[in-house]
Design a protein around this motif. Structure first.
Motif, mmCIF file in Angstrom:
data_model
loop_
_atom_site.group_PDB
_atom_site.id
_atom_site.type_symbol
_atom_site.label_atom_id
_atom_site.label_comp_id
_atom_site.label_asym_id
_atom_site.label_seq_id
_atom_site.Cartn_x
_atom_site.Cartn_y
_atom_site.Cartn_z
ATOM 1 N N VAL A 29 -85.429 2.344 -25.586
ATOM 2 C CA VAL A 29 -86.796 2.797 -25.853
ATOM 3 C C VAL A 29 -87.767 1.624 -25.704
ATOM 4 O O VAL A 29 -87.549 0.541 -26.254
ATOM 5 C CB VAL A 29 -86.898 3.403 -27.271
ATOM 6 N N ASN A 30 -88.835 1.862 -24.969
ATOM 7 C CA ASN A 30 -89.843 0.833 -24.744
ATOM 8 C C ASN A 30 -90.860 0.874 -25.900
ATOM 9 O O ASN A 30 -91.776 1.691 -25.912
ATOM 10 C CB ASN A 30 -90.538 1.056 -23.402
ATOM 11 N N LYS A 31 -90.673 -0.013 -26.864
ATOM 12 C CA LYS A 31 -91.515 -0.005 -28.072
ATOM 13 C C LYS A 31 -92.952 -0.407 -27.761
ATOM 14 O O LYS A 31 -93.893 0.034 -28.430
ATOM 15 C CB LYS A 31 -90.911 -0.931 -29.130
ATOM 16 N N ASP A 32 -93.149 -1.250 -26.748
ATOM 17 C CA ASP A 32 -94.510 -1.648 -26.384
ATOM 18 C C ASP A 32 -95.304 -0.445 -25.882
ATOM 19 O O ASP A 32 -96.472 -0.255 -26.252
ATOM 20 C CB ASP A 32 -94.485 -2.738 -25.316
ATOM 21 N N LEU A 33 -94.684 0.372 -25.035
ATOM 22 C CA LEU A 33 -95.373 1.568 -24.551
ATOM 23 C C LEU A 33 -95.604 2.542 -25.700
ATOM 24 O O LEU A 33 -96.668 3.170 -25.775
ATOM 25 C CB LEU A 33 -94.564 2.237 -23.433
ATOM 26 N N MET A 34 -94.646 2.685 -26.593
ATOM 27 C CA MET A 34 -94.836 3.561 -27.743
ATOM 28 C C MET A 34 -96.068 3.125 -28.542
ATOM 29 O O MET A 34 -96.890 3.966 -28.943
ATOM 30 C CB MET A 34 -93.606 3.546 -28.647
ATOM 31 N N THR A 35 -96.220 1.834 -28.748
ATOM 32 C CA THR A 35 -97.381 1.329 -29.484
ATOM 33 C C THR A 35 -98.674 1.654 -28.751
ATOM 34 O O THR A 35 -99.667 2.077 -29.362
ATOM 35 C CB THR A 35 -97.266 -0.200 -29.672
#
Length: 251
Positions: A29-35
């Protein structure tokens, strides 16, 4: 097929965020994109709506496809995490479908997406496998058919064939996920107006909503395309007599 209609307050423009294939619990999971996605929601909260189109959870079980070591949370932890993420945005969510990773839990008698909806208070917006959500804005009406998607397809051409084959309505937008591809294509459709004796042209969209995960191990193993994660956003005009849909991407 379940239909949900939402009448929105007058505004020049609304955003409809298409969330699919987040695979919460996956190591990738790309946490930066989620943010960035939640920042976008918070910035535009008064003019944004959310549709969730399956595979919110990675949900690998002992008897399902996939390696248990590919996930960093148990399915229960994935559910708790999703509830924590979206509890404060429940008022913005207008439709939810389930995907092939989500319904792996059904073999144990659990509909994990229904449980997610129940825990954040939106069971009335659960569409199960397929449904249509309609928005009325300043006498402009827009309809979006949601279906997560199924089967294989490693190319954009295969995704487009799936879209044209599986659409079941005359909705303005037909959105799928599943394939982890970024794809949006407008097309023309003609409707007969027998009362005014004219044929009206409509601009409609096929959309595959990509994913929130970076390339997984299985993509490398089977030589699938390695691409960047993104999520689609529909821009709906609320200006009277200027009905229009555009597609943008959060990357």
């Amino acid at each position: 097929m379940k239909f949900i209609k939402k009448t929105l307050p007058p505004a020049n423009e609304y955003y409809v965020l298409l969330i699919n294939d987040w695979h919460l619990g996956s190591h990738a999971v790309n946490k930066d994109l989620m943010t960035r996605i939640f920042d976008f929601i918070n910035t535009n909260r008064e003019q944004i709506r959310i549709l969730m189109n399956g595979d919110l959870f990675h949900n690998i079980t002992k008897f399902s496809k996939g390696d248990l070591t590919d996930q960093c949370m148990t399915p229960q932890e994935q559910l708790d995490y999703a509830v924590e993420l979206f509890r404060n945005y429940a008022d913005l969510i207008d439709g939810v479908t389930t995907g092939n990773h989500d319904y792996r839990s059904e073999e144990a008698g659990l509909d994990i997406m229904l449980e997610f909806c129940h825990r954040i208070g939106i069971t009335d917006r659960y569409l199960k496998y397929r449904g249509i959500v309609g928005y009325s804005i300043n006498k402009n009406f827009y309809s979006i058919e949601l279906y997560h998607g199924t089967g294989g397809g490693s190319t954009i051409a295969a995704v487009e064939r799936h879209l044209t084959k599986t659409k079941r309505s005359i909705a303005d937008v037909y959105a799928v996920g599943h394939f982890h591809k970024e794809f949006a294509k407008p097309y023309k459709e003609y409707h007969i107006d027998p009362f005014n004796k004219v044929v009206k042209e409509y601009r409609k969209w096929y959309i595959c909503g990509n994913t929130l995960v970076d390339t997984e191990n299985y993509a490398k193993k089977f030589a699938y395309d390695e691409s960047y994660p993104s999520q689609a956003v529909l821009k709906l005009s609320g200006v009277p007599k200027r009905r229009n849909i555009e597609v943008e991407w959060l990357r």
